[in-house]
Scaffold this active site. Structure first.
Site, PDB file in Angstrom:
ATOM      1  N   ASP A 115       0.731  -1.086   0.489  1.00  0.00           N
ATOM      2  CA  ASP A 115       0.070   0.125   0.177  1.00  0.00           C
ATOM      3  C   ASP A 115       0.641   1.203   0.109  1.00  0.00           C
ATOM      4  O   ASP A 115       1.703   1.336  -1.072  1.00  0.00           O
ATOM      5  CB  ASP A 115      -1.208   0.061   1.195  1.00  0.00           C
ATOM      6  CG  ASP A 115      -2.258   0.553   0.966  1.00  0.00           C
ATOM      7  OD1 ASP A 115      -2.587   1.741   0.533  1.00  0.00           O
ATOM      8  OD2 ASP A 115      -3.589   0.346   0.991  1.00  0.00           O
ATOM      9  N   HIS A 123       1.006   1.724  -3.273  1.00  0.00           N
ATOM     10  CA  HIS A 123      -0.340   2.442  -3.699  1.00  0.00           C
ATOM     11  C   HIS A 123       0.802   4.527  -3.815  1.00  0.00           C
ATOM     12  O   HIS A 123       0.053   4.720  -4.991  1.00  0.00           O
ATOM     13  CB  HIS A 123      -1.546   3.053  -3.042  1.00  0.00           C
ATOM     14  CG  HIS A 123      -1.963   1.898  -3.489  1.00  0.00           C
ATOM     15  ND1 HIS A 123      -2.586   1.166  -2.446  1.00  0.00           N
ATOM     16  CD2 HIS A 123      -1.530   0.495  -3.418  1.00  0.00           C
ATOM     17  CE1 HIS A 123      -3.502  -0.099  -2.251  1.00  0.00           C
ATOM     18  NE2 HIS A 123      -2.414  -0.887  -3.628  1.00  0.00           N
TER      19      HIS A 123
END
Length: 520
Positions: free
Chosen positions: A301, A337
């Site tokens: 992430d 991300h």
């Protein structure tokens, strides 16, 4: 001559920044070094440095060292004292058990607790080489946890018997949390509460066993009355130093300082598989005075996510704390991300964040700000300088229509019509970008989507250089908001945002939103 800069120095490790002009995470070429202990009996040590933030291990406590590096000014530093060294293996640690061996994990937890009880204030607990499975370990203050090279402190893969942190402590302060709200959560494999003067260091590894258990199969759920644990959770701590170790496979966020002050992390390696859910790298939340230097991230992430809690659905705000004075330097973000992300939990306010001399490789976004109506709070004073991005989909983004939470797609959150301004209206004011080099760009150099009732203010972009575009990229929406059109190889787009760019040709006149939403 250039003078080395101390980042953090413990009793046995020194993290030194070698500020070679133009260097980001790696040095442009390896530099020879020579380390001499002043008034010591050991012969000088020599080696090669390939990273800007270089760590020198196996030092003697309370000693003065002279560091000589090619092309840099000679530098002296003193290591911290150590009040005593305790070897955890002497207390009956059992090596090499399987990840699901809860009996050995419990036995080792008891042995570690017994060892910790004997460490004097200002002393060190050493974990020897080997793989040691243990139930969650709680650390106190005025102590050093030293993970020797090839030492692995591993959490069990099963959660039976794991301690659970309640949502709040006896005085009402948030302990357990989930996405910025008080919530019961499993204790992290290594955690500390209200600890002062804590050091976690070494060339060993903390492994959360996320890949071995079922943790990653229920990312947004509660099981057995609790949310997933972090990899390393620091709650209400002060003066914490994290040096040199690897931490991997956390069940959720990897390192989570929560309500802490004076945190220094240097030379860490933070890892998780690219498809593991919500395994952010390092998330300071409600913290002040945080320095992150020379860290390599490769996670599932966001690499760094700076947060300040989330206002509750009924306006609950007593748990919120602002985050202030975060410095990120000479780090490398791979995949993930986002490289450096602020939000979306930012209701307590985030101010004064500096990102300098970093590398981002293959992250979805480089600098990413995200919030939405209902959060409130402000993001101010964000600066990024001298950063290289390669293979980043969208280099810069700020999104005030982020579609998080169960109501994130509701019309009142996503509408581009002005709404009433109140204490739940977020504000973004002050983003400065200087000397950004972008290679293999996919979607856009910058996408800024503000609220019509409170536009994003004071975005300043200087010397942004787009060197190349990714020829294999496909058009995709560059931010997570409703009714955003697919974008490919565009420059800077803004709606309800004030952008001052020193290169007018980079400012696109195209819309971010689809015509349907823009006209609504």
């Amino acid at each position: 001559m250039i003078r080395p800069i101390p980042v953090a120095i413990s009793a046995r490790i020194a993290a030194i920044r070698l500020p070679v002009p133009g260097a980001l995470y790696h040095l442009p070429q390896m530099l020879s070094w020579r380390l001499t202990q002043i008034a010591g009996d050991l012969p000088p040590r020599e080696g090669l440095a390939d990273r800007v933030v270089t760590l020198f291990h196996d030092l003697s406590p309370a000693s003065v060292y002279r560091l000589e590096i090619d092309g840099l000014e000679p530098f002296q530093f003193r290591t911290a004292p150590c009040a005593g060294l305790v070897d955890a293996v002497a207390f009956g640690l059992i090596e090499g058990a399987a990840p699901d061996d809860l009996d050995t994990a419990s036995r080792n937890a008891s042995a570690l607790a017994a060892a910790l009880a004997t460490v004097p204030s200002g002393g060190t607990l050493r974990i020897e080489p080997g793989e040691w499975i243990t139930m969650p370990l709680r650390l106190g203050g005025h102590i050093t946890l030293h993970l020797a090279r090839n030492a692995v402190l591993r959490a069990p893969s099963l959660r039976a018997g794991w301690p659970i942190l309640p949502a709040r402590g006896s005085l009402g302060r948030m302990l357990g949390s989930w996405e910025g709200m008080p919530d019961a959560c499993f204790a992290a494999p290594v955690h500390a509460m209200e600890a002062r003067n804590l050091v976690i260091e070494g060339r060993g590894t903390i492994d959360g066993s996320g890949a071995e258990g079922d943790w990653w199969t229920w990312p947004k759920e509660t099981r057995d009355g609790a949310r997933r644990p972090r990899g390393l959770h620091l709650i209400g701590c002060e003066n914490v130093t994290l040096l040199g170790f690897t931490i991997r496979n956390a069940a959720s966020w990897t390192i989570h300082p929560q309500g802490c002050s004076n945190i220094v992390a240097a030379g860490l390696v933070i890892e998780a598989p690219h498809d593991s859910p919500n395994t952010d790298g390092l998330n300071p939340e409600g913290c002040t005075d945080v320095r992150l230097e020379g860290i390599r991230f490769s996670v599932g992430d966001d690499c760094i996510a700076i947060k300040a809690g989330k206002r509750g659905p009924n306006g609950e705000a007593d748990h919120l704390r602002g985050t202030r004075n975060v410095e990120v330097r000479h780090c490398r973000m791979e995949r993930g991300h986002g490289g450096v992300v602020i939000g979306s939990e930012m209701s307590g306010g985030v101010a004064s964040v500096t990102v300098e001399d970093c590398e981002m490789k293959g992250t979805d976004r480089g600098l990413r700000l995200k919030t939405r109506r209902g959060r409130g709070g402000s993001i101010t004073g964000i600066t990024m300088r001298r950063v290289r991005m390669d293979g980043v989909l969208t280099a810069l983004s700020a999104n005030a229509h982020y579609h998080c939470d169960s109501d994130g797609h509701d019309e009142w959150v996503q509408s581009r019509k002005p709404a009433a301004v109140d204490n739940r209206t977020p504000a973004i004011d002050g983003i400065t970008i200087e000397d950004l080099d972008v290679y293999n760009l996919s979607h856009a150099a910058g996408v800024f989507l503000g609220l019509p009732e409170r536009p994003i203010r004071n975005i300043v972009i200087r010397r942004l250089r787009i060197h190349s575009l990714d020829p294999d990229a496909t058009a995709q929406p560059p931010i997570m908001a409703d009714d955003i059109r697919p974008i490919l190889h565009e420059t800077i787009l803004a709606e309800h945002a004030d952008v001052d760019c020193d290169q007018p040709e980079l400012r696109s006149m195209n819309s971010i939103s689809t015509s349907l939403r823009a006209a609504s």
